[in-house]
Scaffold this motif. Structure first.
Motif, PDB file in Angstrom:
ATOM      1  N   ASP A   2      49.117  76.913  14.110  1.00 42.14           N
ATOM      2  CA  ASP A   2      47.863  76.814  14.861  1.00 42.14           C
ATOM      3  C   ASP A   2      46.771  76.162  14.008  1.00 42.14           C
ATOM      4  O   ASP A   2      46.014  75.314  14.496  1.00 42.14           O
ATOM      5  CB  ASP A   2      47.392  78.201  15.326  1.00 42.14           C
ATOM      6  CG  ASP A   2      48.268  78.774  16.436  1.00 42.14           C
ATOM      7  OD1 ASP A   2      49.051  78.018  17.056  1.00 42.14           O
ATOM      8  OD2 ASP A   2      48.171  80.003  16.667  1.00 42.14           O
ATOM      9  N   SER A  48      44.946  72.568  14.770  1.00 44.08           N
ATOM     10  CA  SER A  48      43.489  72.465  14.827  1.00 44.08           C
ATOM     11  C   SER A  48      43.002  71.374  13.879  1.00 44.08           C
ATOM     12  O   SER A  48      42.122  70.572  14.227  1.00 44.08           O
ATOM     13  CB  SER A  48      42.874  73.815  14.471  1.00 44.08           C
ATOM     14  OG  SER A  48      41.470  73.720  14.463  1.00 44.08           O
ATOM     15  N   ARG A  49      43.573  71.347  12.689  1.00 42.68           N
ATOM     16  CA  ARG A  49      43.177  70.342  11.687  1.00 42.68           C
ATOM     17  C   ARG A  49      43.509  68.937  12.168  1.00 42.68           C
ATOM     18  O   ARG A  49      42.704  68.014  12.031  1.00 42.68           O
ATOM     19  CB  ARG A  49      43.884  70.642  10.361  1.00 42.68           C
ATOM     20  CG  ARG A  49      43.590  69.677   9.260  1.00 42.68           C
ATOM     21  CD  ARG A  49      42.185  69.876   8.726  1.00 42.68           C
ATOM     22  NE  ARG A  49      41.988  68.948   7.623  1.00 42.68           N
ATOM     23  CZ  ARG A  49      40.930  68.162   7.484  1.00 42.68           C
ATOM     24  NH1 ARG A  49      39.936  68.227   8.329  1.00 42.68           N
ATOM     25  NH2 ARG A  49      40.837  67.352   6.467  1.00 42.68           N
ATOM     26  N   THR A  59      43.834  67.968  15.286  1.00 45.39           N
ATOM     27  CA  THR A  59      42.908  67.667  16.371  1.00 45.39           C
ATOM     28  C   THR A  59      41.561  67.214  15.817  1.00 45.39           C
ATOM     29  O   THR A  59      40.967  66.234  16.291  1.00 45.39           O
ATOM     30  CB  THR A  59      42.718  68.912  17.275  1.00 45.39           C
ATOM     31  OG1 THR A  59      43.985  69.291  17.799  1.00 45.39           O
ATOM     32  CG2 THR A  59      41.759  68.633  18.420  1.00 45.39           C
ATOM     33  N   ASP A  60      41.065  67.891  14.786  1.00 45.00           N
ATOM     34  CA  ASP A  60      39.799  67.516  14.156  1.00 45.00           C
ATOM     35  C   ASP A  60      39.893  66.130  13.521  1.00 45.00           C
ATOM     36  O   ASP A  60      38.956  65.322  13.628  1.00 45.00           O
ATOM     37  CB  ASP A  60      39.386  68.538  13.088  1.00 45.00           C
ATOM     38  CG  ASP A  60      38.989  69.881  13.687  1.00 45.00           C
ATOM     39  OD1 ASP A  60      38.768  69.954  14.921  1.00 45.00           O
ATOM     40  OD2 ASP A  60      38.918  70.864  12.909  1.00 45.00           O
TER      41      ASP A  60
END
Length: 128
Positions: free
Chosen positions: A112, A116-117, A119-120
């Motif tokens: 997860d 998230s990383r 996506t950033d």
């Protein structure tokens, strides 16, 4: 043809033979830890086929009355210890499964965080 079993030996069922061996064990003629005679010797003693002796021994092993070891004579065991051993194995399996579950949860958290990383990072890329 010479054989180890009396050619006139009556056929015995594996259950009947297991009962006879069990009676020897229960009557303490064979005590816990005692080595059993070889399958051939048991076949001679009980006038049964060696394969039937093997089947009877597997029935007794399933009951916990004997331990069958490869390349060794079977040994009389205590059926009450089989339950204890099974309970211990079950407890060890539960502990192992708990550890695996915790590890999977940690991996899921890591995945997860990586998603998230990523996506950033993608959001920070210049548009083409």
């Amino acid at each position: 043809m010479t054989g180890d079993v009396d050619p006139g030996a009556e056929q015995r069922s594996r259950a009947e033979l297991a009962d006879q061996i069990r009676q020897k064990i229960v009557s303490e003629k064979l005590v816990v830890g005692a080595k059993l005679p070889s399958y051939r010797d048991l076949a001679r003693e009980f006038r049964a086929a060696p394969n039937t002796v093997g089947e009877a021994m597997r029935l007794l092993a399933a009951e916990g009355r004997v331990k069958i070891k490869p390349n060794a004579r079977a040994e009389v065991s205590d059926p009450s210890t089989q339950a204890t051993t099974a309970d211990q194995q079950l407890q060890e399996a539960r502990i192992g499964l708990t550890e695996v579950r915790d590890q999977l949860r940690a991996v899921r958290r890591d995945v997860d965080a990586l998603e998230s990383r990523v996506t950033d990072l993608i959001a920070g890329l210049p548009a083409e």
